[in-house]
Design a protein around this motif. Sequence first.
Motif, short mmCIF file in Angstrom:
data_model
loop_
_atom_site.label_atom_id
_atom_site.label_comp_id
_atom_site.label_asym_id
_atom_site.label_seq_id
_atom_site.Cartn_x
_atom_site.Cartn_y
_atom_site.Cartn_z
N THR A 7 0.79 -1.22 0.00
CA THR A 7 0.00 0.00 0.00
C THR A 7 0.82 1.27 0.00
O THR A 7 1.95 1.33 0.49
CB THR A 7 -0.93 0.04 1.23
OG1 THR A 7 -0.15 0.31 2.40
CG2 THR A 7 -1.68 -1.27 1.40
N GLY A 8 0.17 2.30 -0.54
CA GLY A 8 0.59 3.67 -0.37
C GLY A 8 -0.49 4.40 0.40
O GLY A 8 -1.29 3.79 1.12
N ARG A 9 -0.56 5.72 0.22
CA ARG A 9 -1.54 6.53 0.93
C ARG A 9 -2.92 6.44 0.28
O ARG A 9 -3.08 5.95 -0.83
CB ARG A 9 -1.09 8.00 0.94
CG ARG A 9 0.15 8.29 1.75
CD ARG A 9 0.34 9.80 1.84
NE ARG A 9 1.58 10.15 2.55
CZ ARG A 9 2.58 10.85 2.04
NH1 ARG A 9 2.49 11.30 0.80
NH2 ARG A 9 3.65 11.13 2.75
N GLY A 10 -3.92 6.98 1.00
CA GLY A 10 -5.25 7.13 0.45
C GLY A 10 -6.22 6.07 0.90
O GLY A 10 -5.91 5.20 1.73
N GLY A 11 -7.43 6.14 0.34
CA GLY A 11 -8.51 5.25 0.76
C GLY A 11 -8.65 3.99 -0.04
O GLY A 11 -9.42 3.10 0.35
N ALA A 27 1.17 -4.53 3.77
CA ALA A 27 2.55 -4.03 3.89
C ALA A 27 2.59 -2.64 3.28
O ALA A 27 2.21 -2.45 2.12
CB ALA A 27 3.51 -4.95 3.17
N SER A 28 3.04 -1.65 4.05
CA SER A 28 3.04 -0.28 3.54
C SER A 28 4.46 0.22 3.35
O SER A 28 5.36 -0.06 4.15
CB SER A 28 2.29 0.65 4.49
OG SER A 28 2.95 0.76 5.73
N LEU A 29 4.63 0.97 2.25
CA LEU A 29 5.91 1.63 2.00
C LEU A 29 6.13 2.68 3.08
O LEU A 29 5.21 3.45 3.41
CB LEU A 29 5.88 2.27 0.62
CG LEU A 29 7.14 3.01 0.16
CD1 LEU A 29 8.32 2.06 0.07
CD2 LEU A 29 6.90 3.68 -1.19
N ASP A 30 7.32 2.71 3.65
CA ASP A 30 7.63 3.61 4.75
C ASP A 30 7.31 5.07 4.37
O ASP A 30 7.74 5.56 3.33
CB ASP A 30 9.12 3.50 5.11
CG ASP A 30 9.48 4.29 6.34
OD1 ASP A 30 8.87 4.05 7.40
OD2 ASP A 30 10.36 5.17 6.25
N GLY A 31 6.51 5.72 5.22
CA GLY A 31 6.14 7.10 4.97
C GLY A 31 4.86 7.27 4.17
O GLY A 31 4.43 8.40 3.93
N PHE A 32 4.23 6.17 3.76
CA PHE A 32 3.03 6.24 2.92
C PHE A 32 1.95 5.32 3.49
O PHE A 32 1.48 4.39 2.83
CB PHE A 32 3.35 5.87 1.48
CG PHE A 32 4.36 6.78 0.84
CD1 PHE A 32 3.95 7.97 0.24
CD2 PHE A 32 5.72 6.48 0.86
CE1 PHE A 32 4.88 8.82 -0.34
CE2 PHE A 32 6.65 7.32 0.28
CZ PHE A 32 6.23 8.50 -0.32
N THR A 33 1.54 5.58 4.73
CA THR A 33 0.56 4.74 5.41
C THR A 33 -0.84 4.99 4.84
O THR A 33 -1.25 6.13 4.67
CB THR A 33 0.57 5.04 6.91
OG1 THR A 33 1.89 4.83 7.42
CG2 THR A 33 -0.40 4.12 7.65
N PRO A 34 -1.61 3.94 4.56
CA PRO A 34 -2.96 4.12 4.01
C PRO A 34 -3.95 4.62 5.05
O PRO A 34 -3.73 4.48 6.25
CB PRO A 34 -3.33 2.70 3.54
CG PRO A 34 -2.55 1.80 4.45
CD PRO A 34 -1.25 2.51 4.71
N GLY A 42 5.97 -2.82 7.53
CA GLY A 42 6.41 -1.74 6.66
C GLY A 42 7.68 -2.17 5.95
O GLY A 42 8.31 -3.17 6.31
N PHE A 43 8.05 -1.41 4.94
CA PHE A 43 9.30 -1.73 4.25
C PHE A 43 9.85 -0.47 3.61
O PHE A 43 9.15 0.51 3.40
CB PHE A 43 9.07 -2.82 3.18
CG PHE A 43 8.28 -2.38 1.98
CD1 PHE A 43 8.91 -1.99 0.81
CD2 PHE A 43 6.89 -2.34 2.02
CE1 PHE A 43 8.19 -1.58 -0.29
CE2 PHE A 43 6.15 -1.94 0.92
CZ PHE A 43 6.80 -1.55 -0.24
N ARG A 44 11.13 -0.52 3.32
CA ARG A 44 11.82 0.56 2.61
C ARG A 44 12.40 -0.01 1.32
O ARG A 44 12.78 -1.18 1.25
CB ARG A 44 12.93 1.15 3.47
CG ARG A 44 12.46 1.87 4.73
CD ARG A 44 13.65 2.51 5.44
NE ARG A 44 14.28 3.53 4.62
CZ ARG A 44 14.01 4.84 4.69
NH1 ARG A 44 13.11 5.28 5.56
NH2 ARG A 44 14.63 5.70 3.91
#
Length: 269
Positions: A7-11, A27-34, A42-44
């Motif tokens: 995931t990235g940001r948003g709904g 799993a969310s990209l670091d700094g882009f929490t949904p 999380g991951f980088r």
Amino acid sequence: MKTALITGRGGLPAALVAAMPARPLIASLDGFTPDGLTPDMGFRLERLVPFLRALHDQNITHVTFAGAAQRPRLDPALIDPATAELLPALMAAMAQGDDATLRAVIAIFEDEGFTIAGVADIAPALIPGPGFLAGSATDADTRDATRAASIVAALGTVDVGQGAVVQQGLCLGVEALPGTDAMLRAVAGIPATLRPDPAKGKGLFYKAPKPGQDRRIDLPTLGPDTIHLVAAAGLGGITWAAGGVICLDPAAMADLAAENGLFLWSRAP
């Protein structure tokens, strides 16, 4: 089959989770929490290979990408040796644009044995087919939609954007790096003296995938917030390429469009 939602940001990620029969690993990209979800991990990008190994450890077989993310700034100190071997090709792809970057990302995951599942595979109801969700189009709207579709197709060939605003044949805005919301706000700020007479057609916002885009990832997305921005921009409605655009909440979008006197047109190619 066990799925990971990256995931990235948003709904959009939460909308997909709600549509899936079983909760995926998130799993969310670091700094882009949904919005509305708590990631399992999380991951980088600098630690991409360890992340891929962690997915294998979780017995993940399928991967879906959803949400907005900008290209992260890399910290060289965090790059592990295995990921360092992948980064030159990935960085070269990033220099070529979003489409090349996404193709490179897909290739990395597929080379690792993961199957890429698109939104159409897991939540087809979020991608409307041809027809009107609200209202109807005039002849002027039809002409503007045709003009906007040609503009977006041209933008897509050079990997610029997926949206445009057209009023009576005039292009009032095109989507670029700042995104849809920024474009619509800019259109709202155009003085009335520079815009055509709305009595002859209010214009529309058009959205479509880029030509040749891999539709398993990064499909254009519309949602209720888009309705508010289009209304504020003084437009008559929203048109998009049927079967190629995600609508986060079609029912809520239709209700809001009706309240604001807008049409929503899922336009056949």
